[in-house]
Design a protein around this motif. Sequence first.
Motif, short mmCIF file in Angstrom:
data_model
loop_
_atom_site.label_atom_id
_atom_site.label_comp_id
_atom_site.label_asym_id
_atom_site.label_seq_id
_atom_site.Cartn_x
_atom_site.Cartn_y
_atom_site.Cartn_z
N SER B 121 -82.66 54.68 79.20
CA SER B 121 -83.67 54.78 80.26
C SER B 121 -83.21 54.00 81.49
CB SER B 121 -85.00 54.21 79.76
OG SER B 121 -84.84 52.82 79.53
N VAL B 122 -83.94 54.17 82.58
CA VAL B 122 -83.63 53.40 83.79
C VAL B 122 -83.92 51.90 83.57
CG1 VAL B 122 -84.18 53.06 86.23
CG2 VAL B 122 -83.91 55.38 85.31
N PRO B 123 -85.09 51.53 83.01
CA PRO B 123 -85.29 50.11 82.69
C PRO B 123 -84.20 49.59 81.75
CG PRO B 123 -87.39 51.24 82.60
CD PRO B 123 -86.34 52.31 82.76
N GLY B 124 -83.72 50.46 80.85
CA GLY B 124 -82.64 50.06 79.95
C GLY B 124 -81.37 49.71 80.72
N TYR B 125 -81.08 50.46 81.79
CA TYR B 125 -79.93 50.13 82.63
C TYR B 125 -80.13 48.75 83.28
CZ TYR B 125 -76.61 50.00 86.40
OH TYR B 125 -75.61 49.57 87.25
N LEU B 126 -81.35 48.49 83.76
CA LEU B 126 -81.62 47.19 84.39
C LEU B 126 -81.42 46.05 83.41
CD1 LEU B 126 -84.72 47.84 86.68
CD2 LEU B 126 -82.31 47.76 87.29
N LYS B 127 -81.76 46.29 82.14
CA LYS B 127 -81.53 45.26 81.10
C LYS B 127 -80.03 44.95 81.00
CE LYS B 127 -81.53 43.12 76.99
NZ LYS B 127 -80.08 42.99 76.81
N LEU B 128 -79.23 46.01 80.96
CA LEU B 128 -77.78 45.80 80.83
C LEU B 128 -77.21 45.11 82.07
CD1 LEU B 128 -76.87 49.33 79.39
CD2 LEU B 128 -76.97 47.18 78.12
N ARG B 129 -77.71 45.47 83.23
CA ARG B 129 -77.13 44.98 84.48
C ARG B 129 -77.70 43.64 84.93
NH1 ARG B 129 -74.99 42.94 87.84
NH2 ARG B 129 -74.08 43.69 89.83
N PHE B 130 -79.06 43.51 84.79
CA PHE B 130 -79.72 42.32 85.35
C PHE B 130 -80.45 41.46 84.32
CE2 PHE B 130 -79.81 45.04 89.30
CZ PHE B 130 -78.88 44.29 89.99
N GLY B 131 -80.59 41.94 83.10
CA GLY B 131 -81.25 41.14 82.08
C GLY B 131 -82.67 41.57 81.78
N VAL B 445 -81.51 49.14 91.77
CA VAL B 445 -80.54 49.93 91.00
C VAL B 445 -79.29 50.20 91.84
CG1 VAL B 445 -80.13 52.14 89.86
CG2 VAL B 445 -82.31 50.95 89.52
N LEU B 446 -79.50 50.52 93.12
CA LEU B 446 -78.36 50.84 93.98
C LEU B 446 -77.40 49.65 94.10
CD1 LEU B 446 -77.32 53.16 95.84
CD2 LEU B 446 -78.37 51.96 97.73
N LEU B 447 -77.96 48.47 94.38
CA LEU B 447 -77.11 47.28 94.48
C LEU B 447 -76.48 46.96 93.12
CD1 LEU B 447 -79.18 44.94 96.82
CD2 LEU B 447 -77.01 46.04 97.32
N GLY B 448 -77.24 47.17 92.06
CA GLY B 448 -76.71 46.92 90.72
C GLY B 448 -75.49 47.78 90.41
N MET B 449 -75.51 49.02 90.88
CA MET B 449 -74.41 49.94 90.57
C MET B 449 -73.22 49.77 91.51
SD MET B 449 -76.26 53.53 89.63
CE MET B 449 -77.08 53.73 88.06
N LEU B 450 -73.49 49.38 92.76
CA LEU B 450 -72.42 49.42 93.76
C LEU B 450 -71.90 48.06 94.19
CD1 LEU B 450 -73.70 52.34 96.04
CD2 LEU B 450 -72.23 52.45 94.03
N THR B 455 -76.54 39.48 91.21
CA THR B 455 -76.74 38.68 90.00
C THR B 455 -78.08 39.02 89.33
OG1 THR B 455 -77.91 36.93 91.18
CG2 THR B 455 -75.49 36.77 91.09
N PRO B 456 -78.25 38.61 88.07
CA PRO B 456 -79.55 38.86 87.39
C PRO B 456 -80.72 38.28 88.17
CG PRO B 456 -77.89 38.25 85.79
CD PRO B 456 -77.24 38.08 87.14
N ALA B 457 -80.56 37.07 88.70
CA ALA B 457 -81.66 36.47 89.48
C ALA B 457 -81.94 37.28 90.74
CB ALA B 457 -81.32 35.02 89.85
N GLY B 458 -80.87 37.71 91.42
CA GLY B 458 -81.02 38.52 92.63
C GLY B 458 -81.74 39.83 92.33
N GLY B 459 -81.33 40.49 91.25
CA GLY B 459 -81.95 41.76 90.87
C GLY B 459 -83.44 41.60 90.59
N PHE B 460 -83.78 40.58 89.81
CA PHE B 460 -85.18 40.40 89.43
C PHE B 460 -86.05 40.03 90.63
CE2 PHE B 460 -88.61 37.48 88.27
CZ PHE B 460 -89.39 38.35 87.51
#
Lengths: 72, 570
Positions: B121-131, B445-450, B455-460
């Motif tokens: 899932s998309v939230p699943g991607y965020l878990k992998l990328r940002f925690g 998501v865009l910043l996470g991919m590119l 960082t995880p803190a930045g993403g959250f």
Amino acid sequence: MHGAHGRFSIWFFIGVLLTLYGVIILATGLYEIASPPAHPVVLYRLHASVWWGALLLVIGLIYLIRFFPREQ
Amino acid sequence: MLPLSAIFLFAATEKLLSLSPVDILVIALYFAMVLGIGFYLKRFTKTGEDFFLAGRDMTAWIAGLSFVSANLGALELMGWAGSAYQYGILATHWYWIGAIPAMLFLGIVMMPFYYISRTHSVPGYLKLRFGEPSRALSAVTFGFMTVLMSGINMYSMALVMEIVLGWDIHFSIWVSSLTVAAYVFLGGLLSAIFNEVLQFFLIWLGALVISILGLVEAGGWTGMVHRIAERWPGQDYTHLWSDLGSFSSNPMGIHWTGIVLGLGFVISFGYWTTDFLVVQRVLSAKDLRSAKMAPIIGSVFKMAVPFIVILPGLLALAVLPERLVGESHAAAGVHTYNEVLPLMLARYCGPGLLGLGITALIAGFMSGMAGNVSAFATVWTYDIYRALIIKDADDRHYLSVGRWCTILGVLVSIGTAYLVMQFASIMDYVQALFSFFIAPLFGTVLLGMLWKRATPAGGFWGLLVGTVSSIAMWLWVYLDHSALRYVALSPRAKDMAENVYRALWSWIICVIVTVVVSILSKPKPQHELVNLVYGATDIPSEGKLAFYQRPIFWAVVVCAIFVVLNIMFW
């Protein structure tokens, strides 16, 4: 033709439904030619039910025959 | 993406259409077929992967048609046909610049990361990328948004059926939603996708006949344009871009910057690339090339949808003897903008064809609802239940939870529908949900991919502050309407324009916060970014494929058609 994992293809189901719809709508259109309605729709003279029903029937039969479940 | 005007209250009392026994037979056959498909596919749904991702063995065509069909809800059809009557061809922007670039971007740029990371899932991607915190935030907001939208669509559709056909509102809600619950419960995403492809055909074949007959009556495109100019002097309904130079020169009250940046970039990219309702369909593709091709195939059909949605609205301007009115002017015997599609259906379609047209509307509603329900079941099971409640159960347990979540999702949606029935004003605020949750999520998501440095803190914090700021801007305008001149850059901006600009600002805030917090916090090590971000992911080469087999070739072809169409209708 079976799809993945031996199941029927989605295109087969589409063929079944469109064939049924084609028969029903074509037959209704032909009946309306024989027995015109009291309050016809706009452009009734074009008999849209006949040619649209025929189109559905042709598309449905193509999918039905092409993707009919067969042993591989 | 549903226009606010699509959600409407009728004041009319008589029903628009009467169905013959043949029409009832056509509708009944449809219900029998979708339930039959659900029962048939149950035997092929044995694992969580089967139920939540259709076994990941869909071809590009099936995934692509399902991708676009999940978005093609009945209210989408009726609402945008009404918007076309109200705003003219401007409504096409929501199908072209508001969809095509984003769909191509998903296929070419973002899909490799979703697919190679093997996320569910998309939230699943965020878990992998940002925690975990980012996943929890996006999963909860997505679940909330999904069931709310599902319930509101359900209620609105039942209301349409009551007005158009005279059907009891409770009958429509329960029969349609329980049918969707049954076939998604039985076959999961596989069943939802099979039915969405079927529904796609029915929507097109049921609605296309209106456009063809309408063009015949109006004397082709040229005849239609002349008739509209004669009947509506001084108003331009047939140009896409030429009236967007100022806020006041077009009926939507929007400037071209809002269309290009707010709609064409933030809202469109947010919806098509991060809303799991549509992305889930592409994740079911059998391989990476199919996953990249699916949105490109979907974009071709999306680009053609105005032919069955916008064109009937324009044709109604040319041929309908009566003048339709806005919802606020609705009265007994006076039809509203949103009734334009049923009115055109009644104008041209006799018994049988009418049943097919109504089946198209029902199919549209059910495909949209099945999309909501299957996406909700996946996010709830994988991103909330498994992540936060029961972490170590076996696959059979999660499969069972997913099935029952389908029922739960439908019941909550039904509850929401009845809630909306009591408090109809809720519907006025629904469109704002997209700018609350989807626009900031796209930034994350865009910043996470590119951007590897995110960082995880930045993403959250970017996601959280972007979401909160969007809600704050909405509240600001709600409490002080004069704030519209700051949020939407014009005091004349309509709701649609306000949503577009609020989405743009919340995306910018999300990006700025993500970047600043990331720079101030410790980056993830390179090995934890593998298969998640550009520069750390080995994307398989397509060098061995012939040029016509490469997704990028077809993306360029679609892009060229998109440009030509915009110039043609400039």
